[in-house]
Design a protein around this motif. Sequence first.
Motif, PDB file in Angstrom:
ATOM      1  N   ALA A   1     -16.828  50.391  26.508  1.00 22.94           N
ATOM      2  CA  ALA A   1     -17.507  49.376  25.699  1.00 22.94           C
ATOM      3  C   ALA A   1     -18.561  48.649  26.522  1.00 22.94           C
ATOM      4  N   TYR A   2     -18.226  48.335  27.783  1.00 19.42           N
ATOM      5  CA  TYR A   2     -19.200  47.677  28.662  1.00 19.42           C
ATOM      6  C   TYR A   2     -20.412  48.572  28.915  1.00 19.42           C
ATOM      7  N   VAL A   3     -20.175  49.846  29.223  1.00 16.65           N
ATOM      8  CA  VAL A   3     -21.282  50.761  29.520  1.00 16.65           C
ATOM      9  C   VAL A   3     -22.215  50.874  28.317  1.00 16.65           C
ATOM     10  N   LEU A   4     -21.663  50.975  27.125  1.00 14.78           N
ATOM     11  CA  LEU A   4     -22.498  51.024  25.924  1.00 14.78           C
ATOM     12  C   LEU A   4     -23.295  49.730  25.772  1.00 14.78           C
ATOM     13  N   TYR A   5     -22.628  48.603  25.950  1.00 17.08           N
ATOM     14  CA  TYR A   5     -23.255  47.280  25.824  1.00 17.08           C
ATOM     15  C   TYR A   5     -24.426  47.118  26.791  1.00 17.08           C
TER      16      TYR A   5
END
Length: 254
Positions: free
Chosen positions: A48-52
Amino acid sequence: MKIITLTTDFGTSEYTGAVKGVIQSINPEARIVDITHNIQPYNIMQAAYVLYSTLKYFPKGSIHVAVVDPGVGTERKALILETEDYYLVGPDNGIFSLFEYNHAWEIEFKEASPTFHGRDVFAPAAARLSLDMNPEELGREVKNIEKIDIFRIETEARKIKGEVLHIDVFGNIITNIKKEIFSRLGIKTGDRLRIKTLNKSFEVKFLSAYGYAEKGELILLVGSSGLIELSENLGRASEVLNISPGDILEIEAQ
């Protein structure tokens, strides 16, 4: 030519190749971009962080496939989300928690391996979207999706307890603590802070850039995504401290 990005925990395995093969078989003109396949296995928060931190830099109309899916084969939904700028395709497990969306569809499918929806569900859906198929043709609209509070932290006086979201290629330890938390607590550049991990307790400076530290010095700073990072100048903090995504980190202002 539509861009389809891939973010997975497949590593450099045959699974990555199979997903790409399905996409290219349906749309040979699709342009596939690998964001990363090195997400820690099953780590939804890291994904989720990498996408964000990444998707905002892609052009409008891109299609983003994310497959970190420990619940594959269960009753969890397979999703297409439509945002203002792009489509998101992946499991309904919180991986898209940090995105606002206008519409969501549950992908409908008849046959798929219960262990490989990346190949049999998400890749075909993304490829068909890249051919301008309407999401309504791929599934039914749904109202709610699973959410995870990625930025949940604990604060007490001038003490912050957060979580490690990601270790980047340089060994920087990226936390879920937003820079605004430091501002709210009155922590300023140059302040000394005490860090506690599972096995260690030590002091570091809060600096504005790596180059202001001595070689091998551990520091805190605000990273490019606006989150607090623990870094070693010209070194790998994650290896020095033996820290991984999911570990708890406590920061206390002196």
